[in-house]
Motif scaffolding. Structure first.
Motif, PDB file in Angstrom:
ATOM      1  N   ALA A  69       0.713  -1.101  -0.110  1.00 41.02           N
ATOM      2  CA  ALA A  69      -0.086  -0.057  -0.128  1.00 41.02           C
ATOM      3  C   ALA A  69       0.776   1.361   0.030  1.00 41.02           C
ATOM      4  O   ALA A  69       0.555   2.330  -0.590  1.00 41.02           O
ATOM      5  N   ALA A  70       2.109   1.262   0.743  1.00 40.53           N
ATOM      6  CA  ALA A  70       2.660   2.512   0.656  1.00 40.53           C
ATOM      7  C   ALA A  70       3.534   2.492  -0.342  1.00 40.53           C
ATOM      8  O   ALA A  70       3.896   3.680  -0.915  1.00 40.53           O
ATOM      9  N   GLY A  71       3.941   1.443  -1.257  1.00 38.26           N
ATOM     10  CA  GLY A  71       4.702   1.582  -2.262  1.00 38.26           C
ATOM     11  C   GLY A  71       4.010   2.021  -3.696  1.00 38.26           C
ATOM     12  O   GLY A  71       4.625   2.410  -4.623  1.00 38.26           O
ATOM     13  N   ARG A  72       2.670   2.142  -3.731  1.00 37.57           N
ATOM     14  CA  ARG A  72       1.727   2.219  -4.754  1.00 37.57           C
ATOM     15  C   ARG A  72       1.648   3.645  -4.708  1.00 37.57           C
ATOM     16  O   ARG A  72       1.606   4.468  -3.609  1.00 37.57           O
ATOM     17  N   PRO A  73       1.760   4.515  -5.922  1.00 38.16           N
ATOM     18  CA  PRO A  73       1.222   5.623  -6.032  1.00 38.16           C
ATOM     19  C   PRO A  73      -0.020   6.079  -5.722  1.00 38.16           C
ATOM     20  O   PRO A  73      -0.768   5.336  -6.490  1.00 38.16           O
ATOM     21  N   ARG A  74      -0.422   6.912  -5.024  1.00 34.57           N
ATOM     22  CA  ARG A  74      -1.754   7.353  -4.569  1.00 34.57           C
ATOM     23  C   ARG A  74      -2.578   8.025  -5.644  1.00 34.57           C
ATOM     24  O   ARG A  74      -2.091   8.916  -6.269  1.00 34.57           O
ATOM     25  N   ALA A  75      -3.628   7.377  -6.186  1.00 35.30           N
ATOM     26  CA  ALA A  75      -4.342   8.018  -7.390  1.00 35.30           C
ATOM     27  C   ALA A  75      -5.213   9.025  -7.027  1.00 35.30           C
ATOM     28  O   ALA A  75      -5.453   8.991  -5.752  1.00 35.30           O
ATOM     29  N   PRO A  76      -5.330  10.369  -7.769  1.00 32.00           N
ATOM     30  CA  PRO A  76      -6.277  11.245  -7.250  1.00 32.00           C
ATOM     31  C   PRO A  76      -7.582  10.760  -7.092  1.00 32.00           C
ATOM     32  O   PRO A  76      -8.316  10.081  -7.898  1.00 32.00           O
ATOM     33  N   ARG A  77      -8.191  11.155  -6.273  1.00 24.28           N
ATOM     34  CA  ARG A  77      -9.688  10.815  -5.435  1.00 24.28           C
ATOM     35  C   ARG A  77     -10.585  11.635  -6.559  1.00 24.28           C
ATOM     36  O   ARG A  77     -10.488  12.854  -7.031  1.00 24.28           O
ATOM     37  N   LEU A  78     -11.667  11.010  -7.117  1.00 24.48           N
ATOM     38  CA  LEU A  78     -12.470  11.517  -8.100  1.00 24.48           C
ATOM     39  C   LEU A  78     -13.724  12.364  -7.360  1.00 24.48           C
ATOM     40  O   LEU A  78     -14.399  13.330  -8.274  1.00 24.48           O
ATOM     41  N   ASP A  79     -13.874  12.201  -6.338  1.00 25.35           N
ATOM     42  CA  ASP A  79     -14.823  13.104  -5.366  1.00 25.35           C
ATOM     43  C   ASP A  79     -14.409  14.252  -4.964  1.00 25.35           C
ATOM     44  O   ASP A  79     -14.872  15.179  -4.182  1.00 25.35           O
ATOM     45  N   GLN A  80     -13.092  14.710  -5.021  1.00 22.31           N
ATOM     46  CA  GLN A  80     -12.574  15.855  -4.547  1.00 22.31           C
ATOM     47  C   GLN A  80     -11.932  16.670  -5.724  1.00 22.31           C
ATOM     48  O   GLN A  80     -11.482  16.152  -6.867  1.00 22.31           O
ATOM     49  N   PRO A  81     -12.007  17.975  -5.610  1.00 21.64           N
ATOM     50  CA  PRO A  81     -11.248  18.826  -6.830  1.00 21.64           C
ATOM     51  C   PRO A  81      -9.862  18.889  -6.777  1.00 21.64           C
ATOM     52  O   PRO A  81      -9.292  18.567  -5.584  1.00 21.64           O
ATOM     53  N   ARG A  82      -9.180  18.885  -7.847  1.00 18.06           N
ATOM     54  CA  ARG A  82      -7.709  18.865  -7.831  1.00 18.06           C
ATOM     55  C   ARG A  82      -7.396  20.358  -7.272  1.00 18.06           C
ATOM     56  O   ARG A  82      -7.859  21.234  -7.330  1.00 18.06           O
ATOM     57  N   PRO A  83      -6.079  19.941  -6.834  1.00 19.92           N
ATOM     58  CA  PRO A  83      -5.613  21.334  -6.111  1.00 19.92           C
ATOM     59  C   PRO A  83      -5.182  22.163  -7.218  1.00 19.92           C
ATOM     60  O   PRO A  83      -4.508  21.670  -8.159  1.00 19.92           O
TER      61      PRO A  83
END
Length: 202
Positions: free
Chosen positions: A18-32
């Motif tokens: 879990a720590a090694g995977r790149p975290r995908a952006p969540r679709l329910d939140q706006p992009r920074p």
């Protein structure tokens, strides 16, 4: 078997994948928001500023002030002492300032015209839609009025009822007059021969 399982567990820890995977952006939140190198500005505020400048450039006040400044500039650089003159004849610095003013005035005027064209286009579109709605409403009301006229044509009006009653009254009078004409000789005959008596009784 147990030591092998423990070794496997040691090789692959619980949170390692879990720590090694790149975290995908969540679709329910706006992009920074992204960081930009160039400075940002409000296009509406800049457009309003350009319109105000273009309106000022297109007034007689601007022409009067510009004429006054040019005359003062020329008179000062001609009649003032040489130590105080900052733009000798042929007034190269004045020409540069006027060119700079024109180079900024032209795009500001074009930007103001583009904004005005956009507003005119929106107003024309709204007027077109309003005209279409008005035409549709007029056609609907025309159809309703035509339907009401057709419906009223089948309804008995006061004049029609009056004319029918007059026709019926005339018809009844004619029938009564005709009945009296047909029964005219019988009353005289009844007077000469009363009921219950015969001519032989005399």
């Amino acid at each position: 078997m147990a030591p092998e399982r423990e070794g496997v567990r040691e090789r692959v820890p619980a949170g390692a994948t879990a720590a090694g995977r790149p975290r995908a952006p969540r679709l329910d939140q706006p992009r920074p928001p992204r960081r930009r190198i160039l400075p940002e500005w409000d296009p509406e505020a800049f457009g309003r500023l350009s319109e105000s400048v273009a309106r000022f450039l297109g007034t007689g006040r601007f022409i009067v002030w510009m004429t006054f400044v040019i005359i003062l500039w020329v008179v000062w650089n001609v009649s003032a002492p040489k130590e105080l003159r900052f733009d000798e004849y042929p007034f190269i610095f004045l020409t540069l300032m006027l060119s700079l003013q024109a180079s900024y005035a032209a795009p500001l005027i074009l930007l103001a015209q583009n904004r005005q064209d956009d507003r005119d286009r929106v107003n024309l579109e709204q007027d077109r839609k309003q005209n279409e709605r008005s035409i549709a409403d007029t056609e609907y009301l025309t159809r309703e009025i035509a339907a009401l006229r057709i419906g009223l044509g089948e309804v008995a009006t006061r004049d029609w009822i009056r004319s029918e009653l007059q026709d019926m009254a005339k018809e009844m009078e004619e029938r009564q007059n005709g009945h009296k004409d047909h029964q005219g000789p019988f009353p005289a005959m009844r007077a000469e021969h009363p009921p219950g008596r015969d001519a032989d009784d005399h």
